[in-house]
Design a protein around this motif. Structure first.
Motif, PDB file in Angstrom:
ATOM      1  N   ARG A 162     -25.977   8.897   4.375  1.00 39.90           N
ATOM      2  CA  ARG A 162     -27.013   7.880   4.558  1.00 39.90           C
ATOM      3  C   ARG A 162     -26.619   7.043   5.774  1.00 39.90           C
ATOM      4  O   ARG A 162     -25.453   7.041   6.179  1.00 39.90           O
ATOM      5  N   ASN A 163     -27.580   6.362   6.326  1.00 38.58           N
ATOM      6  CA  ASN A 163     -27.315   5.579   7.534  1.00 38.58           C
ATOM      7  C   ASN A 163     -26.310   4.468   7.220  1.00 38.58           C
ATOM      8  O   ASN A 163     -26.581   3.603   6.376  1.00 38.58           O
ATOM      9  N   PRO A 164     -25.136   4.461   7.882  1.00 38.31           N
ATOM     10  CA  PRO A 164     -24.099   3.478   7.543  1.00 38.31           C
ATOM     11  C   PRO A 164     -24.398   2.071   8.034  1.00 38.31           C
ATOM     12  O   PRO A 164     -23.706   1.128   7.655  1.00 38.31           O
ATOM     13  N   SER A 165     -25.408   1.923   8.878  1.00 38.45           N
ATOM     14  CA  SER A 165     -25.782   0.585   9.345  1.00 38.45           C
ATOM     15  C   SER A 165     -26.906  -0.023   8.521  1.00 38.45           C
ATOM     16  O   SER A 165     -26.902  -1.215   8.238  1.00 38.45           O
ATOM     17  N   THR A 166     -27.874   0.822   8.124  1.00 38.12           N
ATOM     18  CA  THR A 166     -29.046   0.298   7.400  1.00 38.12           C
ATOM     19  C   THR A 166     -29.099   0.728   5.942  1.00 38.12           C
ATOM     20  O   THR A 166     -29.786   0.106   5.135  1.00 38.12           O
ATOM     21  N   PHE A 192     -27.229  10.844   8.870  1.00 39.03           N
ATOM     22  CA  PHE A 192     -27.060  10.141  10.131  1.00 39.03           C
ATOM     23  C   PHE A 192     -25.756  10.618  10.741  1.00 39.03           C
ATOM     24  O   PHE A 192     -24.714  10.586  10.083  1.00 39.03           O
ATOM     25  N   GLY A 193     -25.795  11.095  11.954  1.00 35.72           N
ATOM     26  CA  GLY A 193     -24.550  11.561  12.534  1.00 35.72           C
ATOM     27  C   GLY A 193     -24.712  12.068  13.941  1.00 35.72           C
ATOM     28  O   GLY A 193     -25.772  11.935  14.567  1.00 35.72           O
ATOM     29  N   GLU A 194     -23.641  12.668  14.431  1.00 34.72           N
ATOM     30  CA  GLU A 194     -23.595  13.109  15.808  1.00 34.72           C
ATOM     31  C   GLU A 194     -22.848  14.431  15.904  1.00 34.72           C
ATOM     32  O   GLU A 194     -22.020  14.755  15.042  1.00 34.72           O
ATOM     33  N   VAL A 195     -23.134  15.156  16.955  1.00 38.58           N
ATOM     34  CA  VAL A 195     -22.518  16.467  17.162  1.00 38.58           C
ATOM     35  C   VAL A 195     -22.225  16.658  18.646  1.00 38.58           C
ATOM     36  O   VAL A 195     -22.960  16.151  19.503  1.00 38.58           O
ATOM     37  N   LEU A 196     -21.122  17.316  18.925  1.00 40.29           N
ATOM     38  CA  LEU A 196     -20.793  17.740  20.285  1.00 40.29           C
ATOM     39  C   LEU A 196     -20.632  19.248  20.256  1.00 40.29           C
ATOM     40  O   LEU A 196     -19.806  19.766  19.491  1.00 40.29           O
ATOM     41  N   LEU A 197     -21.419  19.948  21.034  1.00 40.18           N
ATOM     42  CA  LEU A 197     -21.297  21.399  21.094  1.00 40.18           C
ATOM     43  C   LEU A 197     -20.136  21.776  22.002  1.00 40.18           C
ATOM     44  O   LEU A 197     -19.815  21.085  22.971  1.00 40.18           O
ATOM     45  N   ASN A 198     -19.502  22.867  21.646  1.00 46.02           N
ATOM     46  CA  ASN A 198     -18.362  23.394  22.411  1.00 46.02           C
ATOM     47  C   ASN A 198     -17.302  22.303  22.624  1.00 46.02           C
ATOM     48  O   ASN A 198     -16.906  21.998  23.739  1.00 46.02           O
ATOM     49  N   ALA A 199     -16.861  21.691  21.517  1.00 44.77           N
ATOM     50  CA  ALA A 199     -15.879  20.596  21.597  1.00 44.77           C
ATOM     51  C   ALA A 199     -15.033  20.593  20.334  1.00 44.77           C
ATOM     52  O   ALA A 199     -15.392  21.187  19.311  1.00 44.77           O
ATOM     53  N   GLN A 200     -13.867  19.913  20.415  1.00 45.85           N
ATOM     54  CA  GLN A 200     -13.012  19.747  19.245  1.00 45.85           C
ATOM     55  C   GLN A 200     -13.180  18.344  18.664  1.00 45.85           C
ATOM     56  O   GLN A 200     -13.660  17.423  19.340  1.00 45.85           O
ATOM     57  N   GLY A 201     -12.763  18.208  17.406  1.00 49.95           N
ATOM     58  CA  GLY A 201     -13.057  16.999  16.637  1.00 49.95           C
ATOM     59  C   GLY A 201     -12.600  15.707  17.272  1.00 49.95           C
ATOM     60  O   GLY A 201     -13.288  14.691  17.206  1.00 49.95           O
ATOM     61  N   LEU A 260     -25.948  21.723   6.284  1.00 52.22           N
ATOM     62  CA  LEU A 260     -25.327  20.397   6.313  1.00 52.22           C
ATOM     63  C   LEU A 260     -26.059  19.423   5.386  1.00 52.22           C
ATOM     64  O   LEU A 260     -25.421  18.650   4.656  1.00 52.22           O
ATOM     65  N   VAL A 261     -27.404  19.442   5.416  1.00 46.89           N
ATOM     66  CA  VAL A 261     -28.189  18.553   4.547  1.00 46.89           C
ATOM     67  C   VAL A 261     -27.883  18.856   3.084  1.00 46.89           C
ATOM     68  O   VAL A 261     -27.656  17.934   2.274  1.00 46.89           O
ATOM     69  N   GLU A 262     -27.839  20.131   2.754  1.00 45.20           N
ATOM     70  CA  GLU A 262     -27.569  20.543   1.371  1.00 45.20           C
ATOM     71  C   GLU A 262     -26.155  20.128   0.949  1.00 45.20           C
ATOM     72  O   GLU A 262     -25.936  19.609  -0.152  1.00 45.20           O
ATOM     73  N   THR A 263     -25.182  20.346   1.851  1.00 44.84           N
ATOM     74  CA  THR A 263     -23.794  19.985   1.561  1.00 44.84           C
ATOM     75  C   THR A 263     -23.642  18.473   1.404  1.00 44.84           C
ATOM     76  O   THR A 263     -22.912  17.990   0.522  1.00 44.84           O
ATOM     77  N   ALA A 264     -24.340  17.729   2.266  1.00 42.42           N
ATOM     78  CA  ALA A 264     -24.272  16.265   2.214  1.00 42.42           C
ATOM     79  C   ALA A 264     -24.726  15.750   0.853  1.00 42.42           C
ATOM     80  O   ALA A 264     -24.068  14.901   0.237  1.00 42.42           O
ATOM     81  N   LYS A 265     -25.855  16.257   0.371  1.00 36.31           N
ATOM     82  CA  LYS A 265     -26.371  15.806  -0.922  1.00 36.31           C
ATOM     83  C   LYS A 265     -25.445  16.227  -2.070  1.00 36.31           C
ATOM     84  O   LYS A 265     -25.236  15.482  -3.032  1.00 36.31           O
ATOM     85  N   MET A 303     -22.041   7.279  -0.943  1.00 40.95           N
ATOM     86  CA  MET A 303     -22.341   7.758   0.405  1.00 40.95           C
ATOM     87  C   MET A 303     -21.074   8.329   1.036  1.00 40.95           C
ATOM     88  O   MET A 303     -19.998   7.731   0.922  1.00 40.95           O
ATOM     89  N   GLN A 304     -21.205   9.492   1.686  1.00 38.37           N
ATOM     90  CA  GLN A 304     -20.046  10.187   2.230  1.00 38.37           C
ATOM     91  C   GLN A 304     -20.030  10.191   3.760  1.00 38.37           C
ATOM     92  O   GLN A 304     -21.069  10.228   4.417  1.00 38.37           O
ATOM     93  N   ASP A 305     -18.820  10.147   4.298  1.00 41.64           N
ATOM     94  CA  ASP A 305     -18.548  10.307   5.727  1.00 41.64           C
ATOM     95  C   ASP A 305     -17.891  11.681   5.860  1.00 41.64           C
ATOM     96  O   ASP A 305     -16.784  11.899   5.358  1.00 41.64           O
ATOM     97  N   ILE A 306     -18.571  12.603   6.522  1.00 43.89           N
ATOM     98  CA  ILE A 306     -18.160  14.012   6.534  1.00 43.89           C
ATOM     99  C   ILE A 306     -17.840  14.451   7.957  1.00 43.89           C
ATOM    100  O   ILE A 306     -18.634  14.239   8.876  1.00 43.89           O
ATOM    101  N   GLU A 307     -16.669  15.046   8.141  1.00 43.13           N
ATOM    102  CA  GLU A 307     -16.335  15.677   9.421  1.00 43.13           C
ATOM    103  C   GLU A 307     -16.523  17.186   9.266  1.00 43.13           C
ATOM    104  O   GLU A 307     -16.104  17.769   8.258  1.00 43.13           O
TER     105      GLU A 307
END
Length: 849
Positions: free
Chosen positions: A240-244, A250-259, A286-291, A300-304
């Motif tokens: 869920r959105n950690p601000s609201t 809610f999250g972000e992704v970088l393609l072709n990158a390490q954590g 990801l949506v299914e795993t998040a729920k 609410m989970q913070d998932i890497e």
């Protein structure tokens, strides 16, 4: 004793032993989520390492290497073989400390492994950038080599850069870079243990009241590569959105990158919505795993996560850090969705976050006229106004500043803690700066790429605006907007949602929560926040308003006889009016009224003009005023002629106050307003003092009842704030209907500390490890708490049902409230704006017990 565990051996109930990361990985293994294989070295091993003079015992080394062989079997790979196993080595404390400790990626590389990886992947850039990253991370984390030494390498191709980096390692350490995986692993484990006590981790624990003795676990986990190809990537998401608190991933992704690229804020990532189009199957997974994880962990989970060649792997999950606004909304929504109970929701919101919810936003009328400089990512809610500061080390305490950085690092923690708000040019909503700011409850805006920093000249340029260090800006963590200059702030209201949540906590708590209130306005405010009654009405504070101070000065400086009687009459009339106003607003709740306890020096006139005015009031000379002031002067006012000592010297003072209280109560009852006055005598050290004053007050009240031809129910008790009173509480209880602990003075007298002066030296004590915490904010659990415990025990040994409360500043502190619940106090009392926090803390303390 076992110190190394496979994932299948653990679960979230073992968090203290396996750390948050390890326990959650074990839990995910139970529910068969796609996680890379790994092992966990326990927090016990970490603590043993420090006890063993920072050495790994031979037994632990053997246990680690034995479990490494199990890991090789589970993965079907072997270290430094034709099918090479590479691992990450990560910290994992029992309590989340994002970015404070260390991680090493791609461990297991050497030249032979690089060749074999090249044969498998046919991708030279992937192999050698991964190898280079390992060498540089290992050098920095394991040996403390400054990362800047690797920034301007002379070599241009990756192989040569690896050789040059290894030469830097040899030059700095005086030894060659370890090529054998066993050496690499054991050195890495030691370095992760060491990171538990790095400066930033120690400071983070201090800021968040985390104990220093729990240690960190170490997770050794099979590497999966987000930098494998364009069908790979790395990301962080919140369920869920950690601000609201909005119910949407809610999250972000970088393609072709390490954590580490995304967590450290090295590159500005893309919104996770990008995967909807580029990798729809992965997005849906990801949506299914998040729920699934949110429902399993009931929060609410913070998932890497990492995507390797179109395959999803979950690297970590934990309860996500969130703003105060999000915390409230998520807790309430989870109840309404049937995932958790109200009691569980009450436990999920930090009491301190309630105060943040009562903080404000910008005044809209001024916002419309403000100059918008730029807009970044709204990373942590709230607003801040302050002077621009570019260096975290120069952020000063008590000086309103906004820390502006290209990107924050854990070394900036001290400055972040002191700044009003944080702005970064790089990074996203899950970067280090954003996560730490949310944990601190500070507003933060990230990804402000339009800002150009010139750290040499200490300026920042945004379009046509060039701002210098020290210029004011206004920052909104709600919208991501940054404005020129200072925008006035408005206060938040006590929202309907917060009222409902506080009502849930009220249903759960056992202790009553009262307010410290000296005026009708205070009472109205406290009642609106949920307070039930007054726990402390300081009658001397009533004289600080509307020129009333001259009345109390007149009484103090009056000579006995007519002067004193005239002053007492004025005092009686003013007090009665104040009590009437308070009782009318209180409307039926209990009112604990402390009789006068003025350190006399606070009320004596100091300026010549004030002294001259007293000559007009008392009709005596300035010389006589000076003489009387001199006679009244205490060498140590806090331990001088105050409290009940005034009542003993001037019994008529307490008699007239008691009369004013009962007269006001009687008049209210005639109007149909029920009143429950509790008359409290302060600063008692001896049962005979209380016996004497009780007799005086009761005589005055009985005389009044005869005059009125009616009676009013009341209670008469005392404040327990002198250590001797705690020891003699059984004797004192004989003459008291109730006790109220004044923990401010009790702390001062038992610790020999002045709350006004101790700030000058307590920081030295904390820095030198002599003292932790702030004794006037959170009760000292070693000694002052023992006095309270003894006072409760002794008092109730004489009167089993003796009502006991607390009215010092500790009455609004969550940690202290937990102690008061353990002592079965009847109520706590605090300032009106701390009441919602105290209600929640009282509920949590009861649920924990």
């Amino acid at each position: 004793m076992k110190q190394v565990y496979e994932f299948r051996d653990g679960g979230k109930e073992m968090m203290a032993l396996l750390g948050g990361k390890g326990a959650n990985l074990a839990e995910m293994a139970k529910i068969e989520l796609p996680i890379p294989e790994g092992i966990i070295i326990s927090t016990t091993a970490c603590n043993e390492y420090f006890k063993n003079d920072k050495k790994l015992s031979p037994v632990l080394e053997e246990e680690i290497l034995r479990n490494i062989r199990v890991l090789e079997y589970e993965t079907g790979k072997k270290f430094q073989s034709p099918k090479p196993l590479l691992v990450s080595v990560r910290s994992g404390a029992p309590v989340s400390m994002p970015g404070m400790m260390d991680t090493i990626l791609n461990l297991g590389f050497n030249d032979y492994v690089a060749e074999k990886m090249l044969e498998i992947t046919k991708d030279e850039k992937f192999v050698y950038t991964s190898y280079l990253r390992f060498v540089q991370m290992f050098s920095e984390i394991a040996k403390g080599i400054d990362r800047r030494k690797f920034v301007h390498l002379k070599a241009t191709d990756y192989k040569a850069q690896i050789l040059e980096s290894k030469k830097i390692y040899r030059d700095e350490c005086g030894e060659i870079f370890p090529e054998n995986y066993r050496d690499q692993i054991l050195i890495a484990v030691k370095s992760i243990f060491e990171s538990w006590n790095n400066d930033r981790a120690i400071l983070y624990r201090k800021l968040h009241n985390i104990g220093n003795n729990m240690g960190t676990a170490v997770v050794i986990q099979e590497m999966v590569f987000g930098n494998f190809n364009e069908q790979s990537g790395t990301g962080v998401l919140f369920t869920r959105n950690p601000s609201t608190g909005e119910d949407k991933i809610f999250g972000e992704v970088l393609l072709n990158a390490q954590g580490e690229d995304i967590v450290a804020g090295i590159r500005t990532p893309d919104n996770i919505e990008l995967l909807k189009n580029s990798m729809p199957d992965i997005y849906n997974q990801l949506v299914e795993t998040a729920k699934k994880l949110e429902k399993h962990n009931r929060d609410m989970q913070d998932i890497e996560f990492t995507i390797e060649n179109s395959k999803l792997f979950i690297l970590q999950t934990r309860n996500g850090k969130r703003t105060a606004e999000a915390s409230l909304k998520i807790a309430m929504d989870l109840v309404k969705e049937g995932i958790i109970t109200k009691e569980e929701a009450v436990m999920k919101v930090e009491p301190a976050s309630i105060n943040k919810l009562l903080n404000g936003d910008f005044e809209e009328k001024y916002l419309k006229e403000a100059t918008l400089l730029t807009k970044g990512l709204a990373a942590s809610s709230g607003v801040a106004v302050g002077r621009i500061m570019f260096d975290a080390k120069r952020v000063k305490i008590r000086e309103k500043t906004i820390l502006v950085r290209e990107e924050t690092s854990p070394e900036d923690l001290q400055g972040m803690a002191l700044a009003q708000g944080i702005v970064t040019l790089k990074g996203g909503a899950t970067s280090h700066g954003a996560v730490v700011a949310r944990g601190m409850g500070k507003c933060c805006v990230t990804g402000c790429s339009e800002i150009k920093l010139d750290e040499i000249n200490k300026t920042m340029t945004i379009g046509d605006h060039v701002l210098k260090e020290g210029d004011f800006i206004s920052v909104s963590g709600h919208t991501g907007e940054i404005f020129l200059g200072k925008i006035p702030l408005k206060e938040n209201s006590f929202s309907d949602e917060l009222k409902e949540f506080v009502s849930w906590a009220s249903e759960v708590k056992r202790m009553n929560v009262r307010m410290n209130a000296d005026t009708a306005e205070d009472v109205a405010q406290g009642k609106s926040f949920g307070a039930k009654g007054i726990g402390l009405c300081r009658t001397e504070h009533m004289f600080f308003k509307n020129d009333k101070i001259w009345t109390i000065r007149e009484f103090i400086l009056s000579d006995r006889g007519e002067e004193k009687e005239r002053a007492l009459k004025k005092l009686h009339n003013l007090q009665k009016e104040d009590f009437l106003n308070i009782f009318e607003v209180l409307d039926g709740d209990e009112a604990n009224i402390r009789l006068l306890d003025p350190p006399v020096h606070e009320f004596l006139p100091k300026t010549t003009d004030d002294k001259k005015k007293m000559t007009e009031i008392l009709l005596i000379s300035l010389e006589e005023i000076e003489k009387r002031i001199y006679k009244l002067k205490d060498e140590n006012p806090m331990l001088g002629h105050r409290g009940c000592r005034l009542g003993v010297s001037y019994p008529e003072l307490y008699r007239i106050q008691a009369r004013a209280i009962i007269e006001a109560a009687y008049e209210c009852e005639k109007k149909g307003i029920k009143v429950h006055p509790e008359i409290m005598i302060p600063f008692i050290m001896e049962a005979k003092e209380l016996a004497f004053l009780r007799k005086e007050i009761e005589e005055e009240i009985e005389d009044l009842f005869k005059e009125l031809g009616a009676r009013v129910e009341y209670k008469l008790g005392t404040m327990i704030e002198i250590p001797r009173a705690c020891l003699l509480a059984d004797e004192i209880a004989e003459y008291a209907d109730f006790f109220s602990f004044g923990t401010n003075d009790l702390t001062q007298m038992s610790m020999g500390l002045s709350r006004d002066d101790s700030v000058k030296f307590l920081d030295d004590y904390r820095e030198k490890g002599i003292w932790e915490g702030e004794p006037f904010y959170s009760i000292d659990r070693k000694a002052v708490s023992q006095l309270v415990e003894l006072g409760v025990k002794n008092g109730r040994s004489r009167k089993t049902n003796l009502k006991i409360g607390v009215c010092g500043e500790h009455g609004g502190d969550p940690k202290s409230i937990e102690f008061f619940e353990e002592q079965n106090l009847d109520y706590i009392s605090c300032s009106p704006f701390r009441v919602p926090t105290a209600i929640l803390a009282a509920a949590q303390a009861y649920l924990k017990k």
